[in-house]
Structures are given as C-alpha cells and as structure tokens.
Design an enzyme around this catalytic site. Structure first.
Site, PDB file in Angstrom:
ATOM      1  N   TYR A   1       2.934   5.694  11.519  1.00 25.93           N
ATOM      2  CA  TYR A   1       3.179   4.342  12.003  1.00 25.93           C
ATOM      3  C   TYR A   1       4.034   3.503  11.078  1.00 25.93           C
ATOM      4  O   TYR A   1       4.296   2.339  11.343  1.00 25.93           O
ATOM      5  CB  TYR A   1       1.840   3.632  12.254  1.00 25.93           C
ATOM      6  CG  TYR A   1       0.862   3.704  11.094  1.00 25.93           C
ATOM      7  CD1 TYR A   1      -0.197   4.610  11.101  1.00 25.93           C
ATOM      8  CD2 TYR A   1       0.989   2.864   9.987  1.00 25.93           C
ATOM      9  CE1 TYR A   1      -1.096   4.685  10.047  1.00 25.93           C
ATOM     10  CE2 TYR A   1       0.099   2.934   8.931  1.00 25.93           C
ATOM     11  CZ  TYR A   1      -0.942   3.851   8.963  1.00 25.93           C
ATOM     12  OH  TYR A   1      -1.829   3.928   7.921  1.00 25.93           O
TER      13      TYR A   1
ATOM     14  N   ARG B   1       0.857  -1.185   0.000  1.00 26.30           N
ATOM     15  CA  ARG B   1       0.000   0.000   0.000  1.00 26.30           C
ATOM     16  C   ARG B   1       0.896   1.240   0.000  1.00 26.30           C
ATOM     17  O   ARG B   1       1.337   1.689   1.057  1.00 26.30           O
ATOM     18  CB  ARG B   1      -0.911  -0.019   1.215  1.00 26.30           C
ATOM     19  CG  ARG B   1      -2.083   0.974   1.145  1.00 26.30           C
ATOM     20  CD  ARG B   1      -2.793   1.113   2.480  1.00 26.30           C
ATOM     21  NE  ARG B   1      -2.048   1.982   3.382  1.00 26.30           N
ATOM     22  CZ  ARG B   1      -2.152   1.971   4.712  1.00 26.30           C
ATOM     23  NH1 ARG B   1      -2.962   1.112   5.298  1.00 26.30           N
ATOM     24  NH2 ARG B   1      -1.454   2.795   5.447  1.00 26.30           N
TER      25      ARG B   1
ATOM     26  N   HIS C   1      -4.017   4.817   4.112  1.00 30.73           N
ATOM     27  CA  HIS C   1      -5.237   3.995   4.077  1.00 30.73           C
ATOM     28  C   HIS C   1      -6.356   4.743   3.364  1.00 30.73           C
ATOM     29  O   HIS C   1      -7.029   4.200   2.489  1.00 30.73           O
ATOM     30  CB  HIS C   1      -5.651   3.617   5.489  1.00 30.73           C
ATOM     31  CG  HIS C   1      -6.995   2.966   5.568  1.00 30.73           C
ATOM     32  ND1 HIS C   1      -7.216   1.677   5.138  1.00 30.73           N
ATOM     33  CD2 HIS C   1      -8.202   3.424   5.986  1.00 30.73           C
ATOM     34  CE1 HIS C   1      -8.497   1.366   5.300  1.00 30.73           C
ATOM     35  NE2 HIS C   1      -9.129   2.416   5.822  1.00 30.73           N
TER      36      HIS C   1
END
Lengths: 325, 420, 359
Positions: C271, C258, C262
């Site tokens: 993170y 990814r 998100h």
C-alpha cells in the site's frame, strides 16, 4: 465450485451481497486498500470503489456508532473490527443503541448492520488479540450473535446476517480462517440464523459447541468412536438466540450432554446451554452435564495459549466423564 | 553440520519461491547475513542466516518453489556433526480428514500472529434438524431417582414409570426393587432384594441368572399400551355370570357374545367411546369396532372386528374366520388392529373364571369372558347344574359410572341368556 | 459584527537538518558532545536490537514483532529527558525510551515471544506501564497517573506515546481534555510516522497538524522534527519542566516516518509507494546525528565499528537469555489473577495443572 478457506468465503459473501444490493457498504480499519489485516475484504475496494469500501479512522466506537447511524438511514453496513480485543469500545454503541433502537422507537427505526470481528486464540498473536467475548453480547437483548465454523457456513451465515433486518455481531474464529478449505458455491444462498447444525450424528452423548472448538470436538468424537461411544456434535452457529429444539431433541435422544467452549467457563454461553438442558430435558439426563471450557483467566500470552484452550484430549476426557455418569 | 529449514516467515503460505540466492556453496557466512530472497504470495522477503559457518549445500536453486519447513541450506558450523539426512519435505498432504491443531504452515493475511494454513479439504456434514421428537423410549427419571436406583441396583430400563408422561418415580423404583428379578446385573445387591429363604445349604454350584432379552413385537406393544393404561385409566370391574342353560343348539358362542356386547352398547352407548382425559371430553361412536384379544405364541395381539353392530351372525362368523386365519398365518396387519372402540377378551379357554381385564385408552371398556362352566345354581328351592359364562366388565370410572356399568352388563346378560 | 474569538499557533522545532547541519544555535545541553554521543549510542543500540528482532522473527524464533526502524531519535530523545521517578506509558514500539529506563532487551523479546514475564521489568521502574495494545487506552492511564502525582504533590511527570492513527481514538482526546481541565503534570506525544498500518495520515484526519488537537484540549501544543535528536530532547526537557513546575500538560507531535512495516507480518509494499520510502530513508535520524557528531570530531568510523560490535554482543547475550526462558509454568496463568485467589479459581488452577501433568 471454488475451494475456499473460511476467510475467503467471507469475502465471497460480501462481494455477492454488494453486487446485488447497492445499500451494502463495508467499513473498518485497513479494509480498503489493504484488504483487511486478515484479507477478509481483499479486492472489494477494487471492485466496488472507496465509497462503498471505506477505510475508517482508527476508532472502534466510531466504527460501531457510525454503522448504527448509517443503518438507521437505510444503508446496510458491514463493519469490521480488526481484532477481538478492540471490540470493547464498541460495546457502548452496540448494547445501548444497536440492540434497542427498534424497541425503543416501537419499530420506527431499526439497525440492519453487521459487526464482524475475529474471535478466539490459537494464532500465536500478541496479547489482546485472542479474546472470546461472545457471551458479553449474547447476554444483551436485541442483538444476534453468530459464529461460523466452516467456509460454507461462513458464506451462508454472513449472507443471512447481512440480509437480516436487525443487528448481528458476527464473530469469526481466527484460527479457522485458513485452517482448511471447502467447496463453496457462490450462489447467494443464505443459511438460516437461529439454527444449529448437526455436524456428526450419534446416540450416546450430545456435544454442543461453536466456533473454533468445533475442530477439537469433532476430533474428540472420532477418538471416542474407537472406544465405542457414539457422539453427536452440534454446532450452535447462532449463539444467541439458541436453537433450543435441536439441542433438546438431541439430549432427549442421548441422555448425556457435554458443552465445549473456548471462552472462560463462568457466565459463558455454555452456562446458558446447561441451564436450558437442565430446565427442559432434566428427566432425560443419565449423567450430569459436563462443561469443558477456558479458565477464568485472560487468555495468556501465546507460550501458554494451548494450555488455556481446551485441547482435544480435554474434550475427550469430558465426554468420558459424561459417559461414566 | 546443521541444516536450516525454510522457516515460518510470519506471512508465508505453505511455500515460497526462491527469487535469488545471495550466497553460494563454499561461502562463509555470518549470523543474520542475508542468505536468499524468497517470494511468498504477498511479498519478497529476505531470509537471514541463523548460523555462522560455511555453506555446505544449497538444496534448491533460483526459481524453485520450496515447501515451508523443508530443508534449505546445510551449514558446516565446524562442530563435526554430520548433515541431517537431506530430506526434502513432501508437499503438505491434501485432504486430511481432521485438520491438526499444530500450525501446519504460516499464514499471511495477518499483521499479527501465525495462522495455520492448509489446503486440506474439510470433510464434514451439517444437518439442520429443528423438530421435537417425543417418546424415544429411554426411561425418564429425575436425577435423584436415577442415583437412588443405581444405588440399590435397579435397572430403570426394566421399569415403567407411573409419574406424569411415564416418569419413573422413586416409588416405582422401590416397587421394582421389592420384586424378584428387578435387580439386574448388580453384583452386590442381588441377595438383598430376594425374599429370604431360610435354606441351610450345602454349597451348590451357582446357577446363572437369565439373560436380558429385549421385548420385541407384540410384547413390546403390549408393554406400551399397558403402561399407558395404568397411567391414565381409573379401572373398575364388575363381575357377573350369564346362564346359557336354555340355549338352543347351534349357537356360536363367540357370535353370541359379540351380539350381547352390541346389546350392552345399545343400552349404554357410553361404553363404546373414546375418552380424552386431558381435555375431559369423549367421543361416543355409533359404529362398534370390537377388538378381540387373541393369544398367540408371539404374544397378545388384538385384531379388530369392524362394525359389528350392523352385521348378522353369518357375517360375523365370516369375519371371525378371517381373523383366525390371519392370526394363524401371522398376517394380522397394523391396520387390522387400529382404532377399536371397545374390546373383548375371551380368555377362559384353559383357566380363569373372572378377571380384571385392562382398558386400553382411549377406549373406555373391556369385556372379559371366562371359561364356560357347569355351575351348581339354586333354582326354585332346588339345585341344578347349569352352563354359565363368567363375565367381567372393566370400565374407565373417570367417565363411566357404576350404575351405567351395571346396566350395560344387565343388557349383555339379558341378550346372552336368550335361547337364540 | 464578526470578530476573532481565538487563534492558534503551532510552533515547530528543528535544530539539525537531515544532513546533520545545525540551522541555528543549539540548546545548552547540546554543547556537551558527550551528551549527544550518549544519545547516539542508544539510538544505535536500539537499531541493532531492532534488526536482530526482525531476524529472529524471520527465522521462527520470535512471534510477531513491531519494529521501531526510523523512530530512534523520537524515542531516545523522550527517554533521555525523563527522570526515573517519572512514569512511562508506552504504545508498543518505544524500546528507545525503555532501554534507557532499564527495560532489558530480553524482556522485549519475551513479550513478543508470548511470555508475560517480559512485562515484569526486573530493573526498569516498577511504576512504568507495560506495552499497550488497545490503542489510546494508555493516554487515560497516563492522565490517571498524573492525577495521582498531583494529588500527592509529587514532582513527577506521566509521559505517554501514541501513533498518528491513535489520535483518531476517543480516548486520545478524552485524556488530553481531562489533563487540560485538571492541569495535570503530563506529556503526551504523538509519534507521527505517517502511516497507521495501511491508512495514510490524509485518510485519518483533515487537520493540518496533529499538534493542534492539543489546542482543542486546551494544553500547550507543538510540533518537532522527530528525526532530530537535539530537537526531541530539547522539546521534551521543556515539557517535563513545565509539568514539574505545575504549569500543566503538553502535547508534542513528533514528525518522523515508519521505515519498517507495521509489524513483521505486514507488508507495506502492498500500500506504500517505494519512492516515498526511499525519500524518507534520506531523512532518517541516524544519518544526521552521525554526520553532526563526525563534523564536530566527536565520532568516527572506528568508534562506530567498535560500538556496533559492542551492541551486537550485547544483543546476542540478551537473545540467549530470551531463548533460555523456556515455557512458564501453567499455574502462572492463575498466580497473578488476584492478590488472594478465589476458591473457584484455585480449583481451576488445580485442574489445569493436573491436565498438564497428564499430557
């Protein structure tokens, strides 16, 4: 004293209780490193470590079920469900187990857990993120359903929920998370559950509401004051079980009742309030009970969400209707 | 000329700090070309250009903190329009009393949606008030009765209810409707309730009806106690006379009457009692605290003579004088009126022989004395004119019998008819 | 005595390495450059659209948006293999599948722009499902559709996609287990991009591969390099054939990364390690595909420039359609609640419409 937003007050409450009670554990998706998608658990993992602030796998039924198991074994889990529309897989565990474990074991086992989730619309979110599903849980025995509407009440009620020896479904109005701030003393003082909060005293009409609709209700009350109508606004806070006394006493005083909820009108918590008032304060009523609520449709995608949610204007119209009789 | 305001970044708070501009004034840019990097509380974000054109003006420089929605860049898009008046948005106002519904600015702390964020301090009070308060004074009536009353123009606040717990019944509404003056403020129905007076009339100037004045003070209290009496007590009244023809001079009438009541209580102690109709129980009191109904310009007040059974005439007179004085000076206190065990209504000063005085619960008896008269009485085959005191005794037939009432009255009369 | 009751093996397929060099003979379809160029063009179109959608969100013209940056080969490979009569059950990023099936870009924008009309699918197959936010529920739906196809003896396949995080959901396993038990014509794909918002794969499961979760469901399970368009297409072709021939379901784990956050409101820098992201960028699907096509003379910089310009123009046109949509009528909240609107709801609709006219 800190001036904090509602979501920050939640963090404060969890941090306080985790500091003073080693059995309190926080769990959910993205609650650890990321601090929660709404940042409700921000910083907790840094302070208390990954064993007490747990990033779970992506599975809501798991979160509810594991929390039940942990709670029955003496921990005090505060479990987070990330979005209101994702709480439904938890229903099996919450209704079939959390709500009846104490009863079916005659008190031998109990479930001192809190299931936190955001609730309601108004944040321009994708679909399934704006649910108002408190009535579903309120209808089931053995569960408390609590909805804070201000930073102070978020702090005090979450503390009470964590300390309560029985399960609490704690639904947080998403659009109030950061809407404003309030001074909240981090003193560990809980507010009582099963108790209404009178947010505005009045003599002409009783308005009962909870959650984010407190905002529109107070705004409508202020508007009506200019028209000479004195509105008493009551925040249920604990949506189940309802504090009957406060509601009934108010209706006996005013003689009129308006109920405001964001959730769809049919079979909602407002229906229960209306039944209660009709049962026990009928002779005090000078006009029919008025309900202002969401339509019996799913919350639409956000272009229409403000046509779904009761606006201040709709609430004000409801109050006027109660005044006309 | 187009002005681009700092947009909702989807995760911005109320403001963002400019990390660096990627363009300068005079540059020609394409749509989506990165204009600048801004830092919110969470991250550094590139803001793309919404327009194609020449950068006419940058409103801020590197390092500035820019409130969301304030003007950021002016573009010359070649459409000939003037730049929007360069308004630097003020910093969001703090402490708005009622936070607005429309998102004031974007929030972070979410992976979806836009959340209104502000530092406005919420002003609120929150009171916990878990208690049950009864008797707020507002009329209670079933919704159907309310609608009925409204339909025929009867104002419920002018009624007392005869139903349980003062509930106003349909019969109460009907009764009120048939009495003049009950219909207040309803324009259409006034004529219907009044008894028809067949007066052929020249048109007369309409006289306004009286103004609605709320009851206050003693009248208000009287309403309450009479309402209660009517809903609870089963009243029954016995009438008789005491012949005081043979009184020696110097008798104080009120004192004698009080003494006769004591005699009556002695004969029938049940008349000096409190009755609880719900529990079906009564407390018979040894001590006689006699309430004396007094008529004042403000209305009826009922101060209590304490322990009259153990006081002699002189003491009673003294106490009576105190009451008279307090009444004149309007200084009768609630304590002076509290908890009588039996009541005397000496009403006959101006007119009135007999009456059906009202027993006020929880007492069970009230004695009414009418005006002293010279009556023609038969005596041994002839007629004489004797002074007599008319007596009316109303008692609560739920707990006292007619026989007991007669004996009470007989004892009263016997004592009253003594010379001294 | 202890023997071995069962063993499992997870095959892994890759044809092009990250630099676009074939590591062996390519499958038959790949011999025709036009097919690969066609798929590459779709990948580029998706990327141009994706970039624009993010920009729209950043300029306040679109709600929260889930980017598919880095997933182009996985998605385009799936869509290229499917037939129109097959049914697709998306998660919420698979624009590469959907554009090939006829979903319009403005429909994607309408959905993220808060408008149900985005789900209408004017030209995509009417039997394709809409985006699915409650995670893993789409797996059940796919199993259900496959059951219907089998029941009516149709040679149609239900295809569905889930993220690596979603494989922790009960529904994920329940649906695949059922597909195994009933031998359903279904293809289940997990697009393993290593992150479920902030939760890395290592915290999600202790399985060596996600593919082996399909073994537990008793169906054919394999892994593929999701950034390799040739491998994706090949594996999908075979899975669809398997299903169409009555040989049952397949579970495919497509390995990718990814590259984006998100969603547009997430910030992965909170993170994730920047080094990890940079490394992943070197393995992303566009690079290797372009390099391979250039190496066989099927693509060049001029075609790239021309094609990107064409993509941009198409995207711009779709954005205009999206912006012109305006606000749907409020009565539309009620119009599609039931085939026959109950009286109680009809009254609410009247009240709602009256309210709107009032204000």
């Amino acid at each position: 004293m800190a001036k904090v937003a509602l979501v920050e007050a939640l963090t404060m409450a969890m941090a306080y209780e985790m500091k003073h009670d080693p059995s309190v554990v926080v769990m959910g998706e993205d609650v650890g490193k990321n601090g929660g998608v709404f940042r409700a658990t921000l910083g907790l993992q840094d302070t208390f470590g990954p064993e007490r602030v747990i990033d779970t796998p992506l599975a809501e039924a798991l979160i509810a079920g594991v929390a039940i198991g942990m709670a029955a074994m003496g921990l005090k889990p505060v479990a987070e469900i990330q979005f209101s529309g994702f709480i439904y897989p938890c229903v099996d565990e919450i209704i079939n187990h959390a709500g009846r474990l104490r009863s079916r074991t005659r008190g031998r086992l109990s479930v001192p857990m809190v299931l936190r989730a955001p609730s309601g619309g108004g944040i321009h979110a994708p679909e399934h993120h704006s649910e108002s599903n408190e009535a579903m849980f309120a209808h089931m025995p053995g569960i408390r359903v609590v909805m804070p509407s201000s930073p102070q009440r978020a702090y005090g009620l979450l503390l009470a929920a964590i300390r309560d020896p029985d399960p609490v479904v704690f639904l947080e109005p998403t659009r109030l998370y950061r809407l404003n701030k309030q001074e909240v003393a981090d003193d560990g003082e809980a507010l009582p559950l099963d108790t209404c909060f009178v947010l505005r005293e009045g003599t002409d009409v009783t308005l009962v509401t909870w959650g984010a609709m407190v905002v529109e209700s107070l705004a409508a009350a202020a508007e009506l004051e200019k028209e000479g109508v004195s509105v008493e606004v009551i925040d249920l806070a604990t949506v189940s079980p309802i504090d009957e006394q406060t509601v009934l006493e108010s209706v006996e005083k005013t003689g009129r009742c308006v109920i405001v909820q964001e959730a769809p009108i049919s079979g909602g918590v407002g229906s229960e309030v209306a039944a209660l008032v009709a049962e026990k304060a009928l002779y005090s009523l000078e006009s029919p009970i008025v309900r202002v609520a969401g339509w019996d449709t799913p919350m639409p995608l956000f272009k229409l969400e403000h046509d779904y949610m009761p606006s201040t204007a709709r609430v004000a119209a409801g109050i006027r209707k109660a005044m006309e009789g | 000329m187009k002005t681009f305001n700092l947009p909702d970044l989807g995760e911005g708070l109320q403001e963002a700090e400019i990390v660096s501009w990627h363009v300068k004034e005079g540059d020609v840019v394409k749509v989506d070309q990165p204009l600048l990097s801004v830092e919110t509380a969470k991250a550094v974000v590139d803001v793309p250009s919404p327009y194609a054109g020449r950068i006419a003006k940058l409103h801020w420089k590197d390092g500035d903190i820019v409130p969301t929605h304030s003007a950021l860049v002016d573009f010359d898009v070649g459409d000939g329009s003037a730049a929007a008046p360069a308004k630097k948005a003020e910093a969001p106002k703090p402490a708005a009393p009622a936070p607005k519904m429309e998102p004031i600015s974007e929030d972070s702390g979410t992976v979806v949606g836009k959340m209104a964020t502000s530092s406005a301090l919420v002003e609120e009070t929150a009171i916990i008030r878990k208690r049950v308060v009864k008797g707020t004074g507002k009329p209670k009536a079933a919704p159907a009765v309310r609608a009925y009353a409204k339909g025929i123009g009867v104002d419920l606040t002018r009624l007392s209810g005869t139903g349980k717990n003062d509930l106003i019944t349909r019969a109460d509404v009907d009764k009120a409707a048939s009495s003049p003056g009950a219909i207040a403020g309803s324009k259409d129905r006034r004529g219907e309730a009044r008894p028809a007076t067949a007066k052929p009339s020249a048109p007369i100037a309409p006289i306004a009806f009286g103004e609605m004045v709320p009851m206050k003070g003693p009248r208000r209290a009287m309403h309450a106690s009479m309402t209660r009496a009517r809903s609870e007590v089963m009243e029954c009244t016995i009438f008789d006379d005491a012949d005081i023809h043979y009184w020696a001079p110097g008798n104080d009438i009120t004192g004698r009457i009080v003494r006769s009541i004591v005699a009556g209580v002695k004969a029938e102690p049940g008349f000096n009692a409190w009755y609880d109709g719900e529990k079906l129980a009564r407390q018979i009191h040894e001590r006689i605290d006699l309430a004396m109904a007094v008529d004042t310009p403000d209305g009826l007040i009922v101060p209590v003579l304490r322990d009259v059974g153990r006081k002699d005439g002189a003491q009673l007179r003294a106490d009576l004088n105190v009451i008279k004085e307090k009444t004149h000076s309007r200084s009768v206190s609630p304590d002076d009126m509290r908890n009588p065990t039996i009541t005397l209504s000496n009403f006959g000063m101006m007119a009135g022989r007999y009456a059906t005085p009202v027993v006020v619960p929880p007492t069970v008896a009230i004695i009414g004395t009418g005006g002293i008269r010279h009556d023609v009485v038969p005596v041994l085959g002839g007629v004489e004119v004797h002074k007599r005191i008319p007596l009316s005794l109303t008692f609560d037939h739920r707990c006292l019998t007619g026989g007991e009432a007669c004996r009470f009255l007989a004892a009263m009369i016997k004592d009253l008819q003594k010379a001294t | 005595m202890r023997t071995t009751a069962a063993k499992f093996e997870i095959p892994y397929t890759q044809y092009l390495d990250p630099n676009g060099k074939p590591n062996g003979p390519l499958p038959a379809f790949a011999k025709d450059p036009k097919v690969l160029v066609g798929m590459y063009k779709w990948m580029a179109q998706v990327r141009v659209f994706d970039t624009k959608a993010i920009a729209l969100q950043r300029t306040g013209q679109l709600g929260t948006y889930a980017s598919c940056l880095g997933h182009e080969a996985t998605h385009v490979g799936i869509g290229a293999a499917m037939l129109r009569e097959d049914a697709f059950f998306p998660m919420y990023r698979e624009y590469g599948v959907q554009f090939q099936r006829g979903v319009h870009m403005h429909e994607v924008l309408l959905f993220w722009g808060g408008d149900e009309r985005g789900n209408c699918f004017k030209d995509a197959p009417a039997h394709d499902f809409a985006w699915c936010v409650p995670i893993a529920t789409q797996f059940h739906h796919a199993a259900g559709a496959a059951t219907a196809f089998k029941y009516r003896k149709e040679k149609r396949v239900a295809v569905t996609v889930i993220g690596d995080g979603g494989t922790s959901q009960g529904d994920f396993y329940e649906a695949m287990n059922c597909a195994g038990a009933w031998k359903l014509p279904a293809v289940f794909i997990t697009c393993n991009n290593k992150w479920a918002i902030s939760v890395p794969l290592s915290a999600q499961t202790s399985c060596e591969t996600l593919a082996q979760k399909g073994i537990a469901a008793g169906i054919h399970s394999e892994q593929v390099d999701g950034n390799d368009i040739v491998a994706m297409r090949d594996v999908m072709d075979k899975a669809l054939a398997r299903a169409r021939n009555g040989e049952g379901a397949t579970f495919i784990e497509a390995l990718t990364y990814r590259l984006s956050d998100h969603t547009t409101a997430d910030d992965a820098r909170r993170y994730r390690d920047a080094a990890e992201v940079e490394d992943a960028k070197t393995k992303e699907p566009m690079i290797r595909t372009r390099k391979y096509l250039e190496s066989i003379g099927a693509w060049d910089a001029k075609q790239e420039e021309a094609w990107l310009a064409e993509c941009a123009a198409k995207v711009d046109a779709e954005v205009l359609v999206y912006k012109a949509a305006g606000k749907p009528p409020v009565a539309s909240m009620f119009d599609h609640m039931f085939a026959n609107l109950p009286e109680r709801l009809a009254r609410q609709r009247d009240e709602c419409v009256a309210n709107e006219e009032h204000h």
